[in-house]
Design a protein around this motif. Structure first.
Motif, PDB file in Angstrom:
ATOM      1  N   LEU A 170       0.988  -1.276  -0.210  1.00  0.00           N
ATOM      2  CA  LEU A 170       0.379   0.024  -0.034  1.00  0.00           C
ATOM      3  C   LEU A 170       0.833   1.558  -0.083  1.00  0.00           C
ATOM      4  CD1 LEU A 170      -2.433  -1.210   2.569  1.00  0.00           C
ATOM      5  CD2 LEU A 170      -2.876  -1.270   0.195  1.00  0.00           C
ATOM      6  N   THR A 177      -9.124   2.694   0.854  1.00  0.00           N
ATOM      7  CA  THR A 177      -7.908   1.960  -0.156  1.00  0.00           C
ATOM      8  C   THR A 177      -9.023   1.011  -1.833  1.00  0.00           C
ATOM      9  OG1 THR A 177      -7.427   1.042   1.401  1.00  0.00           O
ATOM     10  CG2 THR A 177      -6.121  -0.327  -0.080  1.00  0.00           C
ATOM     11  N   VAL A 178      -7.614   1.705  -2.954  1.00  0.00           N
ATOM     12  CA  VAL A 178      -7.758   1.712  -3.810  1.00  0.00           C
ATOM     13  C   VAL A 178      -6.658   0.866  -4.948  1.00  0.00           C
ATOM     14  CG1 VAL A 178      -8.634   2.867  -5.936  1.00  0.00           C
ATOM     15  CG2 VAL A 178      -9.273   3.598  -3.659  1.00  0.00           C
ATOM     16  N   ALA A 179      -7.712  -0.205  -5.014  1.00  0.00           N
ATOM     17  CA  ALA A 179      -6.098  -0.932  -6.526  1.00  0.00           C
ATOM     18  C   ALA A 179      -6.496  -0.509  -7.964  1.00  0.00           C
ATOM     19  CB  ALA A 179      -6.752  -2.501  -6.505  1.00  0.00           C
ATOM     20  N   PHE A 206      -3.546   3.715  -2.061  1.00  0.00           N
ATOM     21  CA  PHE A 206      -3.427   3.020  -2.942  1.00  0.00           C
ATOM     22  C   PHE A 206      -2.340   1.687  -2.889  1.00  0.00           C
ATOM     23  CE2 PHE A 206      -5.468   6.127  -5.399  1.00  0.00           C
ATOM     24  CZ  PHE A 206      -5.044   7.093  -5.198  1.00  0.00           C
ATOM     25  N   SER A 207      -2.823   0.842  -3.853  1.00  0.00           N
ATOM     26  CA  SER A 207      -1.927  -0.504  -4.153  1.00  0.00           C
ATOM     27  C   SER A 207      -1.992  -0.819  -5.171  1.00  0.00           C
ATOM     28  CB  SER A 207      -3.416  -1.839  -3.494  1.00  0.00           C
ATOM     29  OG  SER A 207      -2.357  -2.924  -3.988  1.00  0.00           O
ATOM     30  N   LEU A 222      -4.505  -7.635  -9.527  1.00  0.00           N
ATOM     31  CA  LEU A 222      -5.360  -6.790  -8.588  1.00  0.00           C
ATOM     32  C   LEU A 222      -7.183  -7.273  -9.063  1.00  0.00           C
ATOM     33  CD1 LEU A 222      -4.286  -3.588  -9.369  1.00  0.00           C
ATOM     34  CD2 LEU A 222      -3.737  -5.170  -7.242  1.00  0.00           C
ATOM     35  N   ILE A 236      -8.931  -9.400  -5.599  1.00  0.00           N
ATOM     36  CA  ILE A 236     -10.201  -8.729  -4.908  1.00  0.00           C
ATOM     37  C   ILE A 236     -10.647 -10.077  -4.971  1.00  0.00           C
ATOM     38  CG2 ILE A 236     -11.972  -7.836  -6.521  1.00  0.00           C
ATOM     39  CD1 ILE A 236      -9.939  -5.265  -7.163  1.00  0.00           C
ATOM     40  N   PHE A 258      -9.692  -4.055  -0.585  1.00  0.00           N
ATOM     41  CA  PHE A 258      -9.959  -2.532  -1.129  1.00  0.00           C
ATOM     42  C   PHE A 258     -11.544  -2.165  -1.289  1.00  0.00           C
ATOM     43  CE2 PHE A 258      -7.087  -4.935  -3.713  1.00  0.00           C
ATOM     44  CZ  PHE A 258      -5.457  -4.242  -3.325  1.00  0.00           C
ATOM     45  N   ASP A 259     -11.703  -1.036  -1.773  1.00  0.00           N
ATOM     46  CA  ASP A 259     -13.404  -0.067  -1.900  1.00  0.00           C
ATOM     47  C   ASP A 259     -13.225   0.294  -3.159  1.00  0.00           C
ATOM     48  OD1 ASP A 259     -13.522   0.649   1.150  1.00  0.00           O
ATOM     49  OD2 ASP A 259     -11.181   0.842   1.240  1.00  0.00           O
ATOM     50  N   TYR A 267     -11.775  -0.740  -7.626  1.00  0.00           N
ATOM     51  CA  TYR A 267     -10.367  -1.216  -8.591  1.00  0.00           C
ATOM     52  C   TYR A 267     -10.575   0.013  -9.832  1.00  0.00           C
ATOM     53  CZ  TYR A 267      -8.975  -4.537 -11.910  1.00  0.00           C
ATOM     54  OH  TYR A 267      -7.864  -5.695 -12.387  1.00  0.00           O
ATOM     55  N   SER A 309     -16.860  -2.904   0.585  1.00  0.00           N
ATOM     56  CA  SER A 309     -16.748  -1.691   0.655  1.00  0.00           C
ATOM     57  C   SER A 309     -17.832  -1.061   1.889  1.00  0.00           C
ATOM     58  CB  SER A 309     -16.547  -0.110  -0.015  1.00  0.00           C
ATOM     59  OG  SER A 309     -15.917   0.761   0.918  1.00  0.00           O
TER      60      SER A 309
END
Length: 258
Positions: free
Chosen positions: A2, A31-33, A59-60, A67, A71, A77-78, A80, A228
């Motif tokens: 992250l 948190t966003v992929a 971010f990841s 990714l 998921i 994650f929230d 993608y 999320s």
């Protein structure tokens, strides 16, 4: 891993107005992929959104395929952001994501620090007088698939594979590193990587833009994930991506914005 964007200064401003308690109670972190090619644009968008919203985003970054697998295996994650539209749609169909949308259209570039691909790309590709050409894995990275299509249109892909000339990167980030470190004499990268203001090769080297009709459009899709616990915050972030300010940042890094 992250990666945290810079802290918002909004709280400090509100502190002076006596509103810090209210903001702190409402602030959230999502948190966003994000596909690797969109790293710098996402970081700048995230920083700007933090300033205006009072929320935080982490971010990841990585290959779109990896990714997606994370998921599907339950990664928390929230949202993608993929480098294609197919993978977000997979999540929509499985019920893991809400409706997807196109947030950017990427552009493929052939880059070399030394070879004059800007003037002699077709000749250099045809002769194959280089040791290695970098390209992202076409099974995991849409930019890798686009590169494969450009080479196949010239009947070169299979030849280069058999000759061991293609240095395959796990992601477009690794592919870019192959070229900038000299491990590959040239490589297919995302134009956005060359537009990065902090890039060590910005305004250096040689760039060729393959005809857009030589590869499928790189439409990059995103979706909010149903798991999320902060859907309203996620929606606010996605709305910012759609805003004029978000679009300006996206275009700054060499993408077309919807």
């Amino acid at each position: 891993m992250l990666k945290k964007t810079r802290k918002t200064t909004l709280a400090a401003a509100l502190l002076a107005g006596g509103l810090l308690t209210t903001v702190s109670a409402q602030a959230a972190t999502i948190t966003v992929a994000v596909a690797a090619n969109f790293t710098k644009a996402a970081e700048e968008i995230g920083a700007a959104w933090e300033e205006t919203s009072g929320h935080d985003v982490r971010f990841s970054f990585g290959p779109s395929g990896k990714l997606l697998a994370q998921i599907q295996n339950g990664a928390p994650f929230d949202a993608y952001f993929s480098a294609d539209t197919g993978r977000p749609e997979i999540l929509v169909k499985s019920g893991d994501a809400r409706d997807s949308f196109v947030y950017a259209q990427g552009k493929l570039a052939l880059y070399s620090m030394n070879l004059p691909v800007d003037e002699q790309a077709e000749e250099i590709l045809a002769t194959g007088e280089f040791r290695h050409m970098a390209s992202a894995n076409p099974k995991a990275a849409p930019y890798g698939l686009a590169a494969q299509q450009v080479l196949e249109k010239r009947d070169l892909y299979q030849r280069y594979r058999e000759d061991g000339k293609i240095a395959t990167g796990e992601s477009i980030t690794q592919t870019f590193q192959f070229v900038t470190t000299g491990n590959a004499q040239l490589g297919f990268v995302a134009l956005s990587q060359l537009r990065d203001p902090e890039s060590p090769v910005k305004d250096k080297g040689h760039v060729w833009m393959p005809p857009v009709e030589d590869y499928d459009p790189i439409e990059q899709g995103a979706a909010a994930l149903t798991r999320s616990e902060r859907p309203e915050v996620v929606d606010d972030f996605l709305a910012f991506v759609h805003s004029d300010q978000g679009a300006a940042i996206i275009k700054k890094y060499g993408y077309n914005a919807p």
